[in-house]
Design a protein around this motif. Structure first.
Motif, PDB file in Angstrom:
ATOM      1  N   TYR A  55       0.834  -1.196   0.000  1.00 11.47           N
ATOM      2  CA  TYR A  55       0.000   0.000   0.000  1.00 11.47           C
ATOM      3  C   TYR A  55       0.872   1.249   0.000  1.00 11.47           C
ATOM      4  N   ASN A  56       1.853   1.271   0.883  1.00  9.47           N
ATOM      5  CA  ASN A  56       2.735   2.439   0.964  1.00  9.47           C
ATOM      6  C   ASN A  56       3.548   2.614  -0.306  1.00  9.47           C
ATOM      7  N   PHE A  57       3.985   1.528  -0.917  1.00  5.46           N
ATOM      8  CA  PHE A  57       4.757   1.606  -2.157  1.00  5.46           C
ATOM      9  C   PHE A  57       3.893   2.157  -3.289  1.00  5.46           C
ATOM     10  N   CYS A  58       2.678   1.638  -3.433  1.00  5.07           N
ATOM     11  CA  CYS A  58       1.818   2.007  -4.567  1.00  5.07           C
ATOM     12  C   CYS A  58       1.087   3.330  -4.374  1.00  5.07           C
ATOM     13  N   LYS A  59       0.636   3.608  -3.167  1.00  2.51           N
ATOM     14  CA  LYS A  59      -0.230   4.766  -2.940  1.00  2.51           C
ATOM     15  C   LYS A  59       0.447   5.949  -2.273  1.00  2.51           C
ATOM     16  N   VAL A  60       1.543   5.704  -1.561  1.00  3.37           N
ATOM     17  CA  VAL A  60       2.162   6.787  -0.795  1.00  3.37           C
ATOM     18  C   VAL A  60       3.434   7.270  -1.475  1.00  3.37           C
ATOM     19  N   ASP A  61       4.463   6.421  -1.538  1.00  2.00           N
ATOM     20  CA  ASP A  61       5.738   6.874  -2.078  1.00  2.00           C
ATOM     21  C   ASP A  61       6.629   5.681  -2.408  1.00  2.00           C
ATOM     22  N   LYS A  62       7.120   5.641  -3.638  1.00  2.00           N
ATOM     23  CA  LYS A  62       8.051   4.584  -4.028  1.00  2.00           C
ATOM     24  C   LYS A  62       9.453   4.848  -3.479  1.00  2.00           C
ATOM     25  N   GLN A 121      14.273  -3.549  -2.954  1.00  2.00           N
ATOM     26  CA  GLN A 121      14.004  -4.700  -3.815  1.00  2.00           C
ATOM     27  C   GLN A 121      12.720  -4.496  -4.616  1.00  2.00           C
ATOM     28  N   ARG A 122      11.694  -3.966  -3.974  1.00  2.00           N
ATOM     29  CA  ARG A 122      10.400  -3.753  -4.657  1.00  2.00           C
ATOM     30  C   ARG A 122      10.548  -2.707  -5.751  1.00  2.00           C
ATOM     31  N   LEU A 123      11.332  -1.659  -5.503  1.00  2.00           N
ATOM     32  CA  LEU A 123      11.558  -0.635  -6.515  1.00  2.00           C
ATOM     33  C   LEU A 123      12.289  -1.226  -7.716  1.00  2.00           C
ATOM     34  N   SER A 124      13.255  -2.084  -7.450  1.00  2.00           N
ATOM     35  CA  SER A 124      13.986  -2.745  -8.525  1.00  2.00           C
ATOM     36  C   SER A 124      13.031  -3.594  -9.368  1.00  2.00           C
ATOM     37  N   GLU A 125      12.142  -4.349  -8.706  1.00  2.00           N
ATOM     38  CA  GLU A 125      11.155  -5.163  -9.426  1.00  2.00           C
ATOM     39  C   GLU A 125      10.218  -4.278 -10.246  1.00  2.00           C
ATOM     40  N   TRP A 126       9.769  -3.173  -9.671  1.00  2.00           N
ATOM     41  CA  TRP A 126       8.868  -2.259 -10.368  1.00  2.00           C
ATOM     42  C   TRP A 126       9.542  -1.656 -11.585  1.00  2.00           C
ATOM     43  N   ARG A 127      10.781  -1.196 -11.422  1.00  2.00           N
ATOM     44  CA  ARG A 127      11.509  -0.588 -12.538  1.00  2.00           C
ATOM     45  C   ARG A 127      11.678  -1.596 -13.670  1.00  2.00           C
ATOM     46  N   LYS A 128      11.982  -2.847 -13.326  1.00  2.00           N
ATOM     47  CA  LYS A 128      12.142  -3.894 -14.329  1.00  2.00           C
ATOM     48  C   LYS A 128      10.827  -4.125 -15.077  1.00  2.00           C
ATOM     49  N   SER A 129       9.715  -4.147 -14.342  1.00  2.00           N
ATOM     50  CA  SER A 129       8.404  -4.365 -14.969  1.00  2.00           C
ATOM     51  C   SER A 129       8.011  -3.207 -15.882  1.00  2.00           C
ATOM     52  N   GLY A 134      10.204  -1.629 -17.680  1.00  2.00           N
ATOM     53  CA  GLY A 134      11.208  -1.566 -18.744  1.00  2.00           C
ATOM     54  C   GLY A 134      12.312  -0.567 -18.473  1.00  2.00           C
ATOM     55  N   LEU A 135      12.508  -0.239 -17.212  1.00  2.00           N
ATOM     56  CA  LEU A 135      13.544   0.712 -16.807  1.00  2.00           C
ATOM     57  C   LEU A 135      14.725  -0.054 -16.219  1.00  2.00           C
ATOM     58  N   PRO A 136      15.908   0.568 -16.164  1.00  2.00           N
ATOM     59  CA  PRO A 136      17.031  -0.105 -15.493  1.00  2.00           C
ATOM     60  C   PRO A 136      16.658  -0.412 -14.050  1.00  2.00           C
ATOM     61  N   SER A 137      17.119  -1.552 -13.537  1.00  2.00           N
ATOM     62  CA  SER A 137      16.723  -1.965 -12.182  1.00  2.00           C
ATOM     63  C   SER A 137      17.280  -1.055 -11.109  1.00  2.00           C
ATOM     64  N   GLU A 138      18.384  -0.375 -11.374  1.00  2.00           N
ATOM     65  CA  GLU A 138      18.976   0.562 -10.422  1.00  2.00           C
ATOM     66  C   GLU A 138      18.803   1.972 -10.938  1.00  2.00           C
ATOM     67  N   SER A 139      18.316   2.860 -10.088  1.00  2.00           N
ATOM     68  CA  SER A 139      18.175   4.241 -10.511  1.00  2.00           C
ATOM     69  C   SER A 139      19.545   4.849 -10.810  1.00  2.00           C
ATOM     70  N   GLY A 140      19.602   5.644 -11.819  1.00  2.00           N
ATOM     71  CA  GLY A 140      20.870   6.255 -12.207  1.00  2.00           C
ATOM     72  C   GLY A 140      21.748   5.350 -13.025  1.00  2.00           C
ATOM     73  N   SER A 141      21.253   4.161 -13.323  1.00  2.00           N
ATOM     74  CA  SER A 141      22.032   3.206 -14.093  1.00  2.00           C
ATOM     75  C   SER A 141      21.614   3.272 -15.562  1.00  2.00           C
ATOM     76  N   VAL A 142      22.512   3.750 -16.387  1.00  2.00           N
ATOM     77  CA  VAL A 142      22.229   3.829 -17.821  1.00  2.00           C
ATOM     78  C   VAL A 142      23.240   2.950 -18.539  1.00  2.00           C
ATOM     79  N   ARG A 143      22.723   2.025 -19.324  1.00  2.00           N
ATOM     80  CA  ARG A 143      23.614   1.114 -20.035  1.00  2.00           C
ATOM     81  C   ARG A 143      23.466   1.310 -21.524  1.00  2.00           C
ATOM     82  N   ASP A 144      24.587   1.178 -22.259  1.00  2.00           N
ATOM     83  CA  ASP A 144      24.544   1.319 -23.705  1.00  2.00           C
ATOM     84  C   ASP A 144      23.997   0.069 -24.351  1.00  2.00           C
TER      85      ASP A 144
END
Length: 73
Positions: free
Chosen positions: A19-26, A53-61, A63-73
């Motif tokens: 609930y906190n992840f989805c409705k309050v703040d990631k 861990q949940r943010l990493s899963e969300w970013r992957k779902s 289509g974003l890099p799993s780590e914020s600030g991580s840009v790969r060529d």
């Protein structure tokens, strides 16, 4: 001095965390993490790790890099 690893969060704890992840703040700040930890009965460290861990899963779902600030060529 190795402490025993706590069990995985219970269903009720997961509901509060989700609930906190989805409705309050990631990306909760330290104060918010402390409040969520108190509400769930988990330690701040457990709560922080769960959000990371949940943010990493969300970013992957998304289509974003799993780590914020991580840009790969």
């Amino acid at each position: 001095m190795a402490a025993e690893q706590p069990a995985a969060p219970s269903k009720e704890q997961l509901e509060i965390l989700e609930y906190n992840f989805c409705k309050v703040d990631k990306h909760p700040d330290a104060t918010t993490l402390c409040l969520i930890a108190a509400e769930t009965g988990l330690s701040e460290e457990q709560t922080r790790k769960w959000f990371k861990q949940r943010l990493s899963e969300w970013r992957k779902s998304e289509g974003l890099p799993s780590e914020s600030g991580s840009v790969r060529d």
